[in-house]
Design a protein around this motif. Structure first.
Motif, PDB file in Angstrom:
ATOM      1  N   THR A  77       0.825  -1.204   0.000  1.00 16.69           N
ATOM      2  CA  THR A  77       0.000   0.000   0.000  1.00 16.69           C
ATOM      3  C   THR A  77       0.865   1.263   0.000  1.00 16.69           C
ATOM      4  O   THR A  77       1.996   1.252   0.491  1.00 16.69           O
ATOM      5  N   TRP A 169      -7.313  -1.053   0.392  1.00 15.02           N
ATOM      6  CA  TRP A 169      -6.778   0.289   0.668  1.00 15.02           C
ATOM      7  C   TRP A 169      -7.389   1.320  -0.268  1.00 15.02           C
ATOM      8  O   TRP A 169      -7.422   2.510   0.052  1.00 15.02           O
ATOM      9  N   LYS A 170      -7.915   0.865  -1.400  1.00 17.61           N
ATOM     10  CA  LYS A 170      -8.477   1.784  -2.382  1.00 17.61           C
ATOM     11  C   LYS A 170      -9.840   2.328  -1.974  1.00 17.61           C
ATOM     12  O   LYS A 170     -10.424   3.134  -2.690  1.00 17.61           O
ATOM     13  N   SER A 177      -4.060   7.290  -0.701  1.00 16.21           N
ATOM     14  CA  SER A 177      -5.234   6.631  -1.266  1.00 16.21           C
ATOM     15  C   SER A 177      -6.109   7.686  -1.934  1.00 16.21           C
ATOM     16  O   SER A 177      -5.702   8.838  -2.082  1.00 16.21           O
ATOM     17  N   SER A 178      -7.316   7.333  -2.322  1.00 21.17           N
ATOM     18  CA  SER A 178      -8.303   8.140  -3.047  1.00 21.17           C
ATOM     19  C   SER A 178      -8.122   7.921  -4.541  1.00 21.17           C
ATOM     20  O   SER A 178      -7.060   7.486  -5.013  1.00 21.17           O
ATOM     21  N   ASP A 182      -4.973   6.704  -7.003  1.00 20.48           N
ATOM     22  CA  ASP A 182      -5.084   5.378  -7.608  1.00 20.48           C
ATOM     23  C   ASP A 182      -5.115   5.471  -9.128  1.00 20.48           C
ATOM     24  O   ASP A 182      -4.182   5.046  -9.811  1.00 20.48           O
ATOM     25  N   TYR A 216     -13.423   8.556   1.884  1.00 22.50           N
ATOM     26  CA  TYR A 216     -12.644   8.238   0.684  1.00 22.50           C
ATOM     27  C   TYR A 216     -13.149   9.086  -0.476  1.00 22.50           C
ATOM     28  O   TYR A 216     -14.344   9.121  -0.762  1.00 22.50           O
TER      29      TYR A 216
END
Length: 357
Positions: A77, A169-170, A177-178, A182, A216
């Motif tokens: 990650t 984690w996505k 992340s976010s 990605d 997120y």
């Protein structure tokens, strides 16, 4: 003289390692899958069983002590990338880091400097530079088919209005992340690779899902300002279309419109591997359309998607760089530029204004 074979150790054994790295490591003669760090193997998910003869480690610290490892691939990650890549570089290994490179550009620059200090190569896996649709579009831009480009739209849209239930984690608001980290790293990298760095940036980042208590950020739209050229970089999870727009690029001599994503990921998930029948070749019903303007008239034609070098070319280029035959396929400084643009986009979105790059 036979070329040197480099032993590769992979940190992590999830989708990234299994689908986006191991098939291409195995496809390049200069590399040998040598070791995998997998913390908790299971009977149905065990790297050592899947790849007999490799070494299996439970920690990165153990693996980087192995003198047999030449290259370390980090597939964990994003928030772990800095620490793990540092461990590998300090142990004298060459390093490939899955995208997004790092959560901040300062961390990216730190790894770039460390690689120079250690005299080891580091590269970031921006594999979508070798997407067939992007290679096709690049050819049209560079050969003048579109003339002076004024509008460049690149999309990675899907219709997924419900929040995923997986613990990936996505779907969690962790560092790096976010959607913009990605998918955005792919789209931004392609634009910058083709057009260079923009002069200004405007960002709109948030969540489009009605029910999303996670924090997120699942969607974004970026405007990259290049003087008379405007690039729109977009990902949305609310797009109920049978065919998703991928590229729409317009210039004073022509326009290119393309739907569908590159086929390689789809094939890889269906167990089609590099060298397999039809790998990387897009079917004709996915071809894009070029509209040309000449002598005051418009004409349109279907343009066959080029047969791409495929993601194998990333590892071929890395092998050449190891042998002193050229630069790494994607440099740390290039990846740092992408992360910096993401940081500026987030700041632009927060402030509600356009920022200079």
């Amino acid at each position: 003289m036979a070329s040197k074979t480099y032993n590769v150790g992979i940190i992590g054994y999830g989708l990234s390692a299994k689908i986006f790295h191991i098939p291409f490591i195995n496809a390049v003669p200069e590399f040998r899958l040598y070791a995998v760090v997998q913390r908790n193997p299971k009977p149905e998910d065990d790297a050592e069983k899947d790849h007999p003869g490799i070494k299996s480690y439970r920690s990165t610290e153990e693996m980087v002590k192995d003198a047999g490892v030449d290259v370390v691939v980090v597939t964990t990650t994003p928030e772990t990338h800095l620490a793990l890549a540092k461990l590998a570089l300090e142990a004298g290994k060459h390093v490939i880091v899955e995208k997004p490179f790092t959560p901040t550009h300062q961390e990216a620059d730190e790894l770039a400097e460390l690689s120079k200090k250690q005299n080891r190569l580091i590269s970031v896996y921006q594999n979508r530079r070798w997407d067939a649709d992007y290679v096709t579009l690049s050819k049209l831009v560079k050969n003048g088919s579109l003339g002076r480009v004024t509008e460049f739209e690149t999309h990675f849209d899907r219709h997924r209005p419900e929040m995923p239930t997986t613990g990936s984690w996505k779907t969690k608001p962790t560092p790096g992340s976010s959607a913009i980290y990605d998918l955005g790293t792919h789209l931004i990298d392609q634009v910058v690779h083709l057009l260079g760095l923009p002069k200004r940036i405007t960002g709109f980042i948030g969540s489009q899902r009605e029910k999303n208590d996670s924090g997120y950020e699942d969607s974004f739209t970026l405007l990259l300002h290049y003087g008379q050229t405007l690039a729109t970089v977009k990902t949305t999870v609310i797009s109920p279309e049978e065919k998703q727009l991928r590229f729409w690029v317009r210039g004073d001599k022509g326009s290119f419109k393309k739907y569908h994503l590159d086929i390689q990921e789809e094939q890889l998930k269906a167990s089609v591997r590099p060298g397999g029948d039809g790998y990387g070749k897009e079917p004709s019903d996915r071809y894009g359309v070029l509209t040309s303007y000449k002598d005051g008239a418009l004409t349109s034609e279907v343009v066959a998607t080029v047969e791409p070098p495929t993601y194998v070319d990333y590892y071929r280029r890395f092998a050449k760089a190891l042998a002193g035959g050229g630069d790494v396929p994607v440099s740390a400084s290039e990846a740092s530029d992408v992360i910096r643009l993401i940081e500026l986009a987030k700041e632009s979105s927060r402030l509600g204004k356009t920022l200079d790059v």
